[in-house]
Structures are given as C-alpha cells and as structure tokens.
Design an enzyme around this catalytic site. Sequence first.
Site, PDB file in Angstrom:
ATOM      1  CB  VAL A  56      44.935 -18.214 -58.992  1.00 21.15           C
ATOM      2  CG1 VAL A  56      43.524 -18.147 -58.413  1.00 21.15           C
ATOM      3  CG2 VAL A  56      45.941 -18.465 -57.880  1.00 21.15           C
ATOM      4  CB  CYS A  57      44.029 -16.867 -64.156  1.00 18.28           C
ATOM      5  SG  CYS A  57      44.814 -15.447 -63.365  1.00 18.28           S
TER       6      CYS A  57
END
Length: 184
Positions: A56-57
């Site tokens: 996600v980062c």
Amino acid sequence: MANGMLGLGAQFPEFKKTAVVSLEKGNEFYDITGEDHKNAGKWLVMFWWPKDFTFVCPTEIAAFNQKAADFADRDAILIGASTDSEFVHLAWRKNHDDLRDLKFPMLADTSKSLAEELGILTADEKIAYRVTYIVDPQGIVRFVAANDLSVGRNVDEVLRVLDALQTDELCPCNWVKGEETLNV
C-alpha cells in the site's frame, strides 16, 4: 499507542533525522530538522507509512509525489517518513519505479524516537501507523489523520484541508479552494 497520539494544537516535536533526498551518488542523504519549515516560514506536511518494500505504501508515496508541486505552491514542505533506515529507503527508491524520482525527502526515524514522541507506533512491531500531520509555520499541529495499516490515505483530502487551514476562515463540509467560506 500507549501514550496516545500527539493531537491538534500540540507543538510538533523537535527532531533531527537523516533523509534520502536523491539517488545521485554522494548526494543521497541530508539531515532534516523540525526547525527547517519554521525558519522558512512554511507549513509542514509529514506523512508516515509502516514499512518500506510493502504494497500500500508505494501507492501513497507515488500519489504524494504526483501532487508535490501542489504542496510547494501552498508553501508547504512535504516529508515522507517511516522507521526504516535511510539505507533501506535508498534501496527501495532504487528498486521501485514509482519511487526513483521523488520530489520530497524520505525521512528515516531509525531510532523510532520521533514516531514514539508522536505516539504513532504499533504496540506489537513498533512500526508507524499511516498518520498524516499538517503543521503550521509556528510548529503547531493543525491536522492529524490516522489510517489503519491496510488502508491508504487520500492525498487530495490532505491538500483540501491544507487549503482550508490556510484561509484562516470557517470552511463548511466538503469545502474546496475557490468556494465561499462561512460568514458568521
């Protein structure tokens, strides 16, 4: 977050941390302090992610990067941060297509001292939650948003809130730049 997360109206903590600012050999690293944005008379937008080399980062980091000029246009210094080391940040930037050309520093809170002072470390692994801070030029926290580890944040919403805060007026629900503020 045993001590509780640093909230609105609090003074953002002092810090001096190494950040990755470039992929150019010899110019990769730079020390950033909590005074930099204040000395420049600018706002600070600092967003934290849990771990480098995750999923996600990078989508969030890339989204902030696409809007980096929008933050700069608003006199805001944008900083991304995690508890990974500057060497891990550098390796991730070299390894990931979306991260090579970042226009903002990746701060390394390797000692976890800043994340701890902010109260944003998970209880188990001691990694940072997805937290976003907007800090005014006097160093006062004016906005905090925390997301669960599995949910990415909305960069446009961070810009919208920054715009609203910078009007120094009352802004209604869903207000966007250019709309009328409230006259009371």
